[in-house]
Design an enzyme around this catalytic site. Structure first.
Site, PDB file in Angstrom:
ATOM      1  N   TYR A   1     129.401 -20.819  50.607  1.00 39.24           N
ATOM      2  CA  TYR A   1     128.553 -20.585  49.424  1.00 39.24           C
ATOM      3  C   TYR A   1     127.179 -21.222  49.588  1.00 39.24           C
ATOM      4  CZ  TYR A   1     132.536 -18.857  46.751  1.00 39.24           C
ATOM      5  OH  TYR A   1     133.588 -18.118  46.297  1.00 39.24           O
TER       6      TYR A   1
ATOM      7  N   LYS B   1     152.061 -45.369  36.826  1.00 38.10           N
ATOM      8  CA  LYS B   1     151.430 -44.327  36.006  1.00 38.10           C
ATOM      9  C   LYS B   1     150.852 -43.234  36.913  1.00 38.10           C
ATOM     10  CE  LYS B   1     147.109 -47.001  35.918  1.00 38.10           C
ATOM     11  NZ  LYS B   1     146.267 -47.906  35.100  1.00 38.10           N
TER      12      LYS B   1
END
Ligand SMILES: *Cc1c(COP(=O)(O)O)cnc(C)c1O
Length: 398
Positions: free
Chosen positions: A282, A48
């Site tokens: 930042y 998956k």
């Protein structure tokens, strides 16, 4: 505004593509190791989420060649993608809404997990539509695995509904609409073998199998164990084990040495020299304590580097671990290269098997307060995918 950047024009590299390399040799070795822990049971390779980020079809073929005999995925779409890629082995799909396209699944020979009466009715209807002589003749009755909730309260039929689901399934089987090929459960705490809920789950599963038998069902496959239970508790093995994480070198129980199969690399795109006191990124969350070289990597949280790892994460450049500094951004990360004259275009290893001192996905999980599964499945679409069949991934990418 700081004017502390010394280089007016930082040196730059020609490429900014990060690369995620899946080592299929490692997947094969892990498959064999896991099969050896459950010698009496068949092995379902769970592929998956694009094979946990390693490439579903390539992992499927590799695991099948190394001893797995079936595949497991969540949605019908994932199963159909494997069929489109030419994978012919049995595939079980276990997570679908009751109105999923079960007719397409049955026509493609996909086995379906059934957790409720609504799913059963829909799958039986698909089985009748594709039965020999039906509108889409050829596929025959739908093969189903009845799914019992053995303790997660997430998927699977609650025990109170189990007997009725089994009775209805037996009726549909007698009408030739379905064939009950399996009974499945799943454990909530198998990564902690001593957890009491494991015994409860095992008992509930045994009860579910017994109820199914007493109502006339004879499912040849009975499966409860995922990676952790497969590696730690033979009482959970039954006829089949469903293994995902372990194929990729992740052992949630931390009892068996498996080989990480994924390596993430990125070129240093630019290098600049900054003076002591230069704030970086930042929020100016980090300030250079001394004059240093900063490398820019073209990878950020949109590419799967968890922002929560800011301030802790490291990468390997020129054989040495170096800290990522400041806050990880959406698209970029800054590595402190110190005094080393690293050139743009040199490769940073973000994570790998750890052979050469590079961080592992487990290290990243620790820095971000998560599990390896989330790191390996989270790498974004901007990153180039490569597969190698040999174990020496790092030798190739260097
Ligand atoms: C993902 C999954 C597995 C595989 O679990 P791992 O711990 O990765 O081996 C097995 N069964 C179900 C129902 C799953 O969702």
């Amino acid at each position: 505004m700081s004017a502390a950047t010394i280089d007016a024009h930082p040196r730059t590299a020609v490429t900014n593509r990060a690369t995620l390399t899946a080592d299929l040799g490692a997947v094969a070795a892990n498959t064999r190791t896991i099969a050896a822990h459950a010698p009496g049971s068949a092995l379902m390779a769970v592929v998956k989420a694009d094979g946990f980020g390693h490439g579903a079809a390539d992992v499927a073929r590799t695991a099948l060649a190394a001893g797995a005999t079936r595949l497991g995925v969540t949605s019908v779409d994932e199963a159909l993608d494997l069929r489109s890629a030419g994978v012919g082995a049995p595939i079980l799909s276990w997570l679908n809404p009751a109105d999923a396209d079960f007719a397409a699944a049955v026509a493609a020979g996909i086995d379906l997990a059934v957790p409720s009466r609504a799913h059963l009715d829909a799958v039986a209807a698909a089985g009748s539509a594709t039965a020999p002589g039906g509108p889409a003749a050829g596929a025959g009755p739908a093969r189903v695995h009845l799914h019992l909730d053995t303790g997660l309260a997430r998927d699977g039929a609650p025990p109170a509904e189990w007997a009725r689901l089994c009775s209805a399934a037996r009726l549909a089987e007698q009408r030739g609409l379905i064939r009950v090929d399996g009974v499945m459960g799943h454990l909530a705490c198998a990564d902690v073998p001593s957890d009491g809920s494991n015994a409860t789950g095992r008992t509930r599963f045994a009860w579910g199998v017994e109820v199914a038998r007493s109502l006339g069902l004879r499912p040849p496959h009975r499966h409860l164990a995922a990676t952790a239970a497969t590696l730690t508790d033979p009482r959970t093995h039954h006829t089949l084990v469903r293994v995902g994480a372990g194929l990729f070198g992740i052992d949630p129980s931390r009892t068996v040495r498996l080989r990480p199969a994924l390596t993430l690399t990125a070129p240093v795109v630019t290098v600049r020299r900054v003076r002591a006191g230069t704030p970086v990124g930042y929020g100016h969350a980090w300030t250079a304590p001394e004059t240093t070289h900063l490398g820019l990597l073209p990878l950020g949280y949109a590419d799967g580097l968890p922002r929560a790892a800011s301030g802790r994460a490291e990468v390997l450049v020129r054989g040495r671990r170096r800290p990522l500094v400041g806050l990880l951004s959406m698209d970029q990360a800054v590595v402190d290269l110190g005094d080393d004259e690293v050139a743009p275009g040199e490769i940073a290893t973000v994570f790998g098997p750890g052979d050469d001192g590079e961080p592992t996905a487990a290290d990243w999980a620790g820095w971000a307060g998560t599990i390896e599964h989330e790191i390996v499945t989270g790498i974004g679409p901007r990153v180039t995918r490569e597969r190698v069949a040999a174990p020496a991934v790092l030798r190739r990418v260097r």
